[in-house]
Design a protein around this motif. Sequence first.
Motif, mmCIF file in Angstrom:
data_model
loop_
_atom_site.group_PDB
_atom_site.id
_atom_site.type_symbol
_atom_site.label_atom_id
_atom_site.label_comp_id
_atom_site.label_asym_id
_atom_site.label_seq_id
_atom_site.Cartn_x
_atom_site.Cartn_y
_atom_site.Cartn_z
ATOM 1 N N THR A 209 -22.948 -8.308 -19.444
ATOM 2 C CA THR A 209 -23.233 -7.645 -18.168
ATOM 3 C C THR A 209 -24.265 -8.404 -17.345
ATOM 4 N N GLY A 210 -25.027 -9.308 -18.007
ATOM 5 C CA GLY A 210 -26.104 -10.010 -17.328
ATOM 6 C C GLY A 210 -27.411 -9.244 -17.304
ATOM 7 N N VAL A 211 -27.425 -8.023 -17.853
ATOM 8 C CA VAL A 211 -28.644 -7.205 -17.909
ATOM 9 C C VAL A 211 -29.207 -7.277 -19.319
ATOM 10 N N ARG A 212 -30.431 -7.763 -19.444
ATOM 11 C CA ARG A 212 -31.054 -7.896 -20.753
ATOM 12 C C ARG A 212 -31.852 -6.646 -21.092
ATOM 13 N N ARG A 213 -31.948 -6.377 -22.382
ATOM 14 C CA ARG A 213 -32.827 -5.312 -22.844
ATOM 15 C C ARG A 213 -33.424 -5.731 -24.176
ATOM 16 N N VAL A 214 -34.581 -5.154 -24.494
ATOM 17 C CA VAL A 214 -35.260 -5.486 -25.743
ATOM 18 C C VAL A 214 -35.315 -4.246 -26.622
ATOM 19 N N LEU A 215 -35.017 -4.442 -27.907
ATOM 20 C CA LEU A 215 -35.000 -3.371 -28.895
ATOM 21 C C LEU A 215 -35.995 -3.714 -29.992
ATOM 22 N N ARG A 216 -36.782 -2.703 -30.458
ATOM 23 C CA ARG A 216 -37.925 -2.964 -31.337
ATOM 24 C C ARG A 216 -37.763 -2.327 -32.705
ATOM 25 N N GLY A 217 -38.332 -3.008 -33.694
ATOM 26 C CA GLY A 217 -38.498 -2.449 -35.029
ATOM 27 C C GLY A 217 -39.790 -2.995 -35.609
ATOM 28 N N ARG A 218 -40.315 -2.353 -36.655
ATOM 29 C CA ARG A 218 -41.546 -2.853 -37.258
ATOM 30 C C ARG A 218 -41.609 -2.427 -38.716
ATOM 31 N N VAL A 219 -42.257 -3.283 -39.507
ATOM 32 C CA VAL A 219 -42.548 -2.998 -40.919
ATOM 33 C C VAL A 219 -43.951 -3.512 -41.197
ATOM 34 N N PRO A 220 -44.606 -3.032 -42.254
ATOM 35 C CA PRO A 220 -45.908 -3.601 -42.609
ATOM 36 C C PRO A 220 -45.780 -5.088 -42.926
ATOM 37 N N LEU A 221 -46.670 -5.884 -42.372
ATOM 38 C CA LEU A 221 -46.642 -7.327 -42.608
ATOM 39 C C LEU A 221 -46.735 -7.642 -44.097
ATOM 40 N N GLU A 222 -47.519 -6.845 -44.826
ATOM 41 C CA GLU A 222 -47.682 -7.088 -46.253
ATOM 42 C C GLU A 222 -46.350 -7.014 -46.992
ATOM 43 N N SER A 223 -45.420 -6.195 -46.505
ATOM 44 C CA SER A 223 -44.110 -6.093 -47.150
ATOM 45 C C SER A 223 -43.377 -7.432 -47.082
ATOM 46 N N LEU A 224 -43.341 -8.043 -45.902
ATOM 47 C CA LEU A 224 -42.666 -9.338 -45.770
ATOM 48 C C LEU A 224 -43.368 -10.412 -46.590
ATOM 49 N N ARG A 225 -44.702 -10.404 -46.585
ATOM 50 C CA ARG A 225 -45.427 -11.400 -47.377
ATOM 51 C C ARG A 225 -45.168 -11.223 -48.863
ATOM 52 N N ARG A 226 -45.116 -9.987 -49.312
ATOM 53 C CA ARG A 226 -44.873 -9.718 -50.730
ATOM 54 C C ARG A 226 -43.472 -10.175 -51.131
ATOM 55 N N ILE A 227 -42.485 -9.897 -50.291
ATOM 56 C CA ILE A 227 -41.101 -10.280 -50.592
ATOM 57 C C ILE A 227 -40.967 -11.806 -50.636
ATOM 58 N N GLY A 228 -41.467 -12.470 -49.581
ATOM 59 C CA GLY A 228 -41.348 -13.922 -49.529
ATOM 60 C C GLY A 228 -42.154 -14.609 -50.609
ATOM 61 N N GLY A 229 -43.400 -14.131 -50.828
ATOM 62 C CA GLY A 229 -44.269 -14.770 -51.807
ATOM 63 C C GLY A 229 -43.758 -14.661 -53.222
ATOM 64 N N ALA A 230 -43.025 -13.584 -53.553
ATOM 65 C CA ALA A 230 -42.518 -13.409 -54.916
ATOM 66 C C ALA A 230 -41.563 -14.525 -55.309
#
Length: 436
Positions: A209-230
């Motif tokens: 359509t040429g119309v942009r929109r932004v959609l948001r989500g969030r998680v605790p940063l520690e969760s991503l660090r714990r998953i990746g670091g493992a």
Amino acid sequence: MTVPAQPVPSVRHRTHSVDRAFLNLERTHPHVRWDAGGVAYLSGPPPSLADLRAYVDLCLPGLPMFTTRVEGAPRRSWWLPDADFTVERHVHEAVADGPAQWESAMDTALNAPFSPGARWGIWLVHGHSPDTYAVCYRFQHACQDGSAAALAFRTLLGEGEPSLRPALRSGRRADLPRRAGLAIGLAAKFGLAALTTRRRGPAEPYTPTGVRRVLRGRVPLESLRRIGGAGGGSAHDAHLAALAGALSCWSARSGVPLPRISALMPVDARRPDDEQTWGNRCFALPVELPVDPAPGRPGGPSQADLPLWRLERVMAATARLRREPWRQAIQDLVRFMPDRPTEWYMRGVFSSRVTDILATSMPLADEAGLGATRVTGTVLLPLLLPGHLFGVGLSFFGSWAEVSFMTDSGLPLAQRLPGLWEQAVAELDEASARAA
């Protein structure tokens, strides 16, 4: 409002080869939106437009790129002071008529054209609530890469501290042949991929359509660090693995087949002595995302093992980027690659026959504010390239990892993407805990 003191660099800067590639893309594809940026969400009474303009004016000594323009022939152009600069041409507002009009006001900030001659803009988004508002910053990518844009964010709303990047060891003269060979090999590898890859999915799974929109989500940063670091990886690896899982679910629900997905991943290639505020010092590499294993694959993962299977394959794909020789090679490429190969490569990897989405991430700050109001959340606004499904950005702010999907409003079931990503992060966290 206290503005951090910043040194004022030289006002004359040669454009970089990546800048010139973006400028030529703007000229040859004027219908494409080449702007990116970010949004800060704040709690507290919003300032008036006049007050925000006055504050931005006070910040300008720390943001010299804001008051420059490009002059000269395409191949020999410079960033020079803009004699016609005014804050009023760059700082605007989008006013919501009550809570129900919040999304409409944000759409205005995301899609409004820049003023004539302007290469960046700030929109104050308010009116939906007396105690919350947003500040949207957008810029033409020829002006800044993500690292420089993050510094602009911190200067406007925080401490203005430099971006953190791995410091490479000082090279010896004897290392130059090896570095040159690695840089040439890297260019040949990804250049060949850009030349020979053909799109594997549908040419156009929806009507833009040429119309942009932004959609948001969030998680605790520690969760991503714990998953990746493992697994010996990073929070960004965990994000990409979750993104692959989210795309698999989205494909099944939307009916858009995704046999394979290639993500275009920007890489910060600035050296410690590179100026942060002008132009681009970035590279972009295509990375395959493991959406699903091949059907009927002998010994393939079970449904319960899929999250860790995706994480292992993401870490295998990004492992080289964590090693110093490859980081050095990318810096050398960005520093020395001539204009024509740079533009040819960018046109190739930006094409929807080579990549399907753009995926970027950026640490922003631990905290930030504007006067007495405090930033409560941030999202990146990545490029939405022609033919791509979406652009996805991951910002690290305080203790949160915030994902943003920049989509065209015509993308089917786009509103499901943030929730599917959050769900995929949770599944990864559970699978990592079981495997520990």
